[in-house]
Design an enzyme around this catalytic site. Sequence first.
Site, PDB file in Angstrom:
ATOM      1  N   LEU A   1      11.187 -20.359  -3.257  1.00 11.43           N
ATOM      2  CA  LEU A   1      10.268 -19.336  -2.900  1.00 11.43           C
ATOM      3  C   LEU A   1       9.433 -19.755  -3.408  1.00 11.43           C
ATOM      4  O   LEU A   1       9.401 -19.674  -5.040  1.00 11.43           O
ATOM      5  CB  LEU A   1      10.775 -18.110  -3.215  1.00 11.43           C
ATOM      6  CG  LEU A   1       9.608 -16.456  -2.699  1.00 11.43           C
ATOM      7  CD1 LEU A   1       9.588 -16.805  -0.753  1.00 11.43           C
ATOM      8  CD2 LEU A   1      10.459 -15.196  -2.800  1.00 11.43           C
TER       9      LEU A   1
ATOM     10  N   ARG B   1      -1.208   8.656 -10.553  1.00  8.41           N
ATOM     11  CA  ARG B   1      -0.973   7.497  -9.436  1.00  8.41           C
ATOM     12  C   ARG B   1      -0.108   6.534 -10.488  1.00  8.41           C
ATOM     13  O   ARG B   1       0.760   5.472  -9.762  1.00  8.41           O
ATOM     14  CB  ARG B   1      -2.571   7.172  -9.149  1.00  8.41           C
ATOM     15  CG  ARG B   1      -2.616   8.146  -7.791  1.00  8.41           C
ATOM     16  CD  ARG B   1      -4.391   7.665  -7.901  1.00  8.41           C
ATOM     17  NE  ARG B   1      -4.353   6.375  -7.288  1.00  8.41           N
ATOM     18  CZ  ARG B   1      -4.158   6.794  -6.014  1.00  8.41           C
ATOM     19  NH1 ARG B   1      -3.902   7.494  -5.243  1.00  8.41           N
ATOM     20  NH2 ARG B   1      -4.087   4.956  -5.763  1.00  8.41           N
TER      21      ARG B   1
ATOM     22  N   HIS C   1       2.310   2.988  -9.230  1.00  8.13           N
ATOM     23  CA  HIS C   1       1.772   1.525  -9.733  1.00  8.13           C
ATOM     24  C   HIS C   1       2.763   1.055  -9.925  1.00  8.13           C
ATOM     25  O   HIS C   1       4.053  -0.239  -9.926  1.00  8.13           O
ATOM     26  CB  HIS C   1       0.460   1.149 -10.311  1.00  8.13           C
ATOM     27  CG  HIS C   1      -0.286   2.011  -9.564  1.00  8.13           C
ATOM     28  ND1 HIS C   1      -0.708   1.925  -8.408  1.00  8.13           N
ATOM     29  CD2 HIS C   1      -1.407   2.612  -9.858  1.00  8.13           C
ATOM     30  CE1 HIS C   1      -1.885   1.891  -7.449  1.00  8.13           C
ATOM     31  NE2 HIS C   1      -2.240   3.101  -8.262  1.00  8.13           N
TER      32      HIS C   1
ATOM     33  N   ASP D   1       0.934  -0.992  -0.446  1.00 10.11           N
ATOM     34  CA  ASP D   1      -0.145  -0.078   0.192  1.00 10.11           C
ATOM     35  C   ASP D   1       0.850   0.830   0.352  1.00 10.11           C
ATOM     36  O   ASP D   1       2.566   1.070   0.274  1.00 10.11           O
ATOM     37  CB  ASP D   1      -1.020   0.156   1.466  1.00 10.11           C
ATOM     38  CG  ASP D   1      -2.444   0.848   0.879  1.00 10.11           C
ATOM     39  OD1 ASP D   1      -2.537   1.254  -0.355  1.00 10.11           O
ATOM     40  OD2 ASP D   1      -2.506   1.615   2.174  1.00 10.11           O
TER      41      ASP D   1
ATOM     42  N   SER E   1      -7.357  -5.522  -4.525  1.00 13.01           N
ATOM     43  CA  SER E   1      -8.516  -6.820  -3.994  1.00 13.01           C
ATOM     44  C   SER E   1      -9.649  -5.750  -4.864  1.00 13.01           C
ATOM     45  O   SER E   1      -9.811  -5.382  -5.438  1.00 13.01           O
ATOM     46  CB  SER E   1      -8.499  -5.421  -2.463  1.00 13.01           C
ATOM     47  OG  SER E   1      -9.293  -4.289  -2.953  1.00 13.01           O
TER      48      SER E   1
ATOM     49  N   GLU F   1       2.007 -11.827  12.958  1.00 15.10           N
ATOM     50  CA  GLU F   1       1.832 -10.501  14.210  1.00 15.10           C
ATOM     51  C   GLU F   1       1.764  -9.667  13.127  1.00 15.10           C
ATOM     52  O   GLU F   1       2.475  -9.832  11.771  1.00 15.10           O
ATOM     53  CB  GLU F   1       3.678 -11.422  14.270  1.00 15.10           C
ATOM     54  CG  GLU F   1       4.250 -12.272  15.185  1.00 15.10           C
ATOM     55  CD  GLU F   1       3.589 -11.970  16.247  1.00 15.10           C
ATOM     56  OE1 GLU F   1       3.253 -10.453  16.949  1.00 15.10           O
ATOM     57  OE2 GLU F   1       2.530 -12.672  17.335  1.00 15.10           O
TER      58      GLU F   1
ATOM     59  N   SER G   1      -7.693  -4.322   5.803  1.00 12.48           N
ATOM     60  CA  SER G   1      -8.593  -4.368   4.111  1.00 12.48           C
ATOM     61  C   SER G   1      -9.007  -6.011   3.721  1.00 12.48           C
ATOM     62  O   SER G   1      -8.685  -5.462   2.402  1.00 12.48           O
ATOM     63  CB  SER G   1      -7.935  -3.656   3.476  1.00 12.48           C
ATOM     64  OG  SER G   1      -7.423  -2.356   3.814  1.00 12.48           O
TER      65      SER G   1
ATOM     66  N   ASP H   1     -12.145  -5.461  -3.978  1.00 11.72           N
ATOM     67  CA  ASP H   1     -12.616  -3.575  -3.711  1.00 11.72           C
ATOM     68  C   ASP H   1     -11.904  -2.630  -4.406  1.00 11.72           C
ATOM     69  O   ASP H   1     -12.559  -1.742  -4.510  1.00 11.72           O
ATOM     70  CB  ASP H   1     -12.804  -3.281  -2.356  1.00 11.72           C
ATOM     71  CG  ASP H   1     -13.971  -3.975  -1.383  1.00 11.72           C
ATOM     72  OD1 ASP H   1     -14.899  -4.114  -2.036  1.00 11.72           O
ATOM     73  OD2 ASP H   1     -13.513  -4.582  -0.004  1.00 11.72           O
TER      74      ASP H   1
ATOM     75  N   TRP I   1     -11.928  -2.584  -7.325  1.00 14.81           N
ATOM     76  CA  TRP I   1     -12.533  -2.604  -8.435  1.00 14.81           C
ATOM     77  C   TRP I   1     -12.961  -1.066  -8.991  1.00 14.81           C
ATOM     78  O   TRP I   1     -13.414  -0.973  -9.885  1.00 14.81           O
ATOM     79  CB  TRP I   1     -13.198  -3.595  -9.059  1.00 14.81           C
ATOM     80  CG  TRP I   1     -12.913  -4.756  -9.448  1.00 14.81           C
ATOM     81  CD1 TRP I   1     -12.675  -6.237  -8.378  1.00 14.81           C
ATOM     82  CD2 TRP I   1     -11.957  -5.152 -10.609  1.00 14.81           C
ATOM     83  NE1 TRP I   1     -12.051  -7.191  -9.171  1.00 14.81           N
ATOM     84  CE2 TRP I   1     -11.751  -6.665 -10.378  1.00 14.81           C
ATOM     85  CE3 TRP I   1     -11.927  -4.705 -11.793  1.00 14.81           C
ATOM     86  CZ2 TRP I   1     -11.135  -7.716 -11.464  1.00 14.81           C
ATOM     87  CZ3 TRP I   1     -10.907  -4.648 -12.889  1.00 14.81           C
ATOM     88  CH2 TRP I   1     -11.029  -6.911 -12.671  1.00 14.81           C
TER      89      TRP I   1
ATOM     90  N   ARG J   1     -12.423   2.126  -7.695  1.00 11.25           N
ATOM     91  CA  ARG J   1     -11.869   3.045  -8.595  1.00 11.25           C
ATOM     92  C   ARG J   1     -11.977   2.895  -9.797  1.00 11.25           C
ATOM     93  O   ARG J   1     -12.133   2.101 -10.444  1.00 11.25           O
ATOM     94  CB  ARG J   1      -9.915   2.747  -8.254  1.00 11.25           C
ATOM     95  CG  ARG J   1      -9.811   1.916  -6.671  1.00 11.25           C
ATOM     96  CD  ARG J   1      -8.099   2.148  -6.918  1.00 11.25           C
ATOM     97  NE  ARG J   1      -8.026   2.177  -5.530  1.00 11.25           N
ATOM     98  CZ  ARG J   1      -6.569   1.715  -5.211  1.00 11.25           C
ATOM     99  NH1 ARG J   1      -5.345   2.394  -5.368  1.00 11.25           N
ATOM    100  NH2 ARG J   1      -7.057   1.642  -3.646  1.00 11.25           N
TER     101      ARG J   1
HETATM  102  C1  IPE Z   1      -5.572  -2.539   0.127  1.00  5.00           C
HETATM  103  O1  IPE Z   1      -5.062  -0.891  -0.593  1.00  5.00           O
HETATM  104  C2  IPE Z   1      -5.540  -3.506  -1.109  1.00  5.00           C
HETATM  105  C3  IPE Z   1      -4.119  -4.256  -1.388  1.00  5.00           C
HETATM  106  C4  IPE Z   1      -3.173  -3.350  -1.428  1.00  5.00           C
HETATM  107  C5  IPE Z   1      -3.896  -4.645  -2.673  1.00  5.00           C
HETATM  108  P1  IPE Z   1      -6.388  -0.399  -0.334  1.00  5.00           P
HETATM  109  O2  IPE Z   1      -6.015   1.206  -0.416  1.00  5.00           O
HETATM  110  O3  IPE Z   1      -7.405  -0.522  -1.330  1.00  5.00           O
HETATM  111  O4  IPE Z   1      -6.646  -0.321   1.285  1.00  5.00           O
HETATM  112  P2  IPE Z   1      -7.752   0.891   1.833  1.00  5.00           P
HETATM  113  O5  IPE Z   1      -8.955   1.160   0.686  1.00  5.00           O
HETATM  114  O6  IPE Z   1      -6.803   1.911   2.503  1.00  5.00           O
HETATM  115  O7  IPE Z   1      -8.107  -0.055   2.987  1.00  5.00           O
HETATM  116  C1  IPE Z   2      -1.518   0.036  -3.388  1.00  4.02           C
HETATM  117  O1  IPE Z   2      -1.211   1.182  -3.644  1.00  4.02           O
HETATM  118  C2  IPE Z   2      -2.004  -0.503  -4.492  1.00  4.02           C
HETATM  119  C3  IPE Z   2      -3.514  -0.844  -4.928  1.00  4.02           C
HETATM  120  C4  IPE Z   2      -4.463  -1.078  -3.914  1.00  4.02           C
HETATM  121  C5  IPE Z   2      -3.976  -1.468  -6.187  1.00  4.02           C
HETATM  122  P1  IPE Z   2      -2.492   2.606  -3.577  1.00  4.02           P
HETATM  123  O2  IPE Z   2      -2.818   2.631  -4.719  1.00  4.02           O
HETATM  124  O3  IPE Z   2      -3.700   1.963  -2.209  1.00  4.02           O
HETATM  125  O4  IPE Z   2      -1.782   4.058  -2.745  1.00  4.02           O
HETATM  126  P2  IPE Z   2      -2.832   4.939  -1.396  1.00  4.02           P
HETATM  127  O5  IPE Z   2      -3.056   3.647  -0.354  1.00  4.02           O
HETATM  128  O6  IPE Z   2      -3.255   5.814  -2.870  1.00  4.02           O
HETATM  129  O7  IPE Z   2      -1.494   5.744  -0.993  1.00  4.02           O
HETATM  130 MG    MG Z   3      -4.269   2.236  -0.835  1.00  2.00          MG
END
Ligand code: IPE
Ligand code: IPE
Ligand code: MG
Length: 244
Positions: free
Chosen positions: A132, A34, A38, A21, A66, A205, A194, A68, A70, A72
């Site tokens: 791995l 953004r 990525h 994240d 995740s 942990e 999440s 969820d 989708w 975005r």
């Molecule tokens: C969790 O991050 C999903 C991934 C890192 C793939 P999100 O950025 O989607 O989580 P929330 O929305 O902050 O909980």
């Molecule tokens: C994690 O980074 C990647 C995915 C959830 C796919 P974010 O895109 O959530 O980055 P932030 O949380 O907005 O910084």
């Molecule tokens: Mg995030």
Amino acid sequence: MMQSTWQSSYTRSLHIAIIMDGSGRWARQRGLPREAGHLAGRWAVERVVEAAPRLGIGTLTLFAFSGDNWSRPASEVRNLMQVFEDYFRGSTNGYPARGIRVSVVGRRDRLAPSLFEAAEEAECVTAGGQALHLRIALDYSGRDAILRAAHRLRNGHPPSAEEFARALADVTNAGESVPDIALLIRPGGEQRLSDFMLWESAYAELVFTDRLWPDFDAADLEAALEDFRRRDRRFGRIAEVAAG
Ligand code: IPE
Ligand code: IPE
Ligand code: MG
């Protein structure tokens, strides 16, 4: 009885998971779109994959997308899917020589055919890897997995923990159940799960760090492991018994 079976079959290798994240914020801090975050996140994946075997990690599960996510904007989703496809087609080429086996964990029915094929191809060419087990959680939802595993096992006898873990592996296309997650790391500053690996993290942990995922490197992984090794994992028992 269940406790000892559960633990003995789940200590074969160290399973670490990372919620990757903070990529969006990493980009924003640099005045970049953004998408740049990525893209940069892919190199952090390479750094931890490179470091994991020498740090004694047998299984590494990375949360990439995740269920969820989708929700975005379509353009960000498209970009992420392209990053995943490029990763499966590019980075995993070098994995067989390094003994890295890739599994893609999650739903596959919502992936574009080209990404689906790239993911399956990566699994296929890396299948023999022993150094791995790298699991990429893509269109993954812990709750959805639990619901579908429960549905699959309905009408049977109440499942054992192992049977349920196997059903979870089946419904997420993971191929096989893996050791419980021992250490769950979340960079990016948020302190939540999440919807990630709700069953598999029962005794994980938790290490939260403000480092944003694209900046995460081998030293961060090592620091999290050092923290983990100092923890007293009691599994519900008291310290003296757990130590003995
Ligand atoms: C969790 O991050 C999903 C991934 C890192 C793939 P999100 O950025 O989607 O989580 P929330 O929305 O902050 O909980
Ligand atoms: C994690 O980074 C990647 C995915 C959830 C796919 P974010 O895109 O959530 O980055 P932030 O949380 O907005 O910084
Ligand atoms: Mg995030």
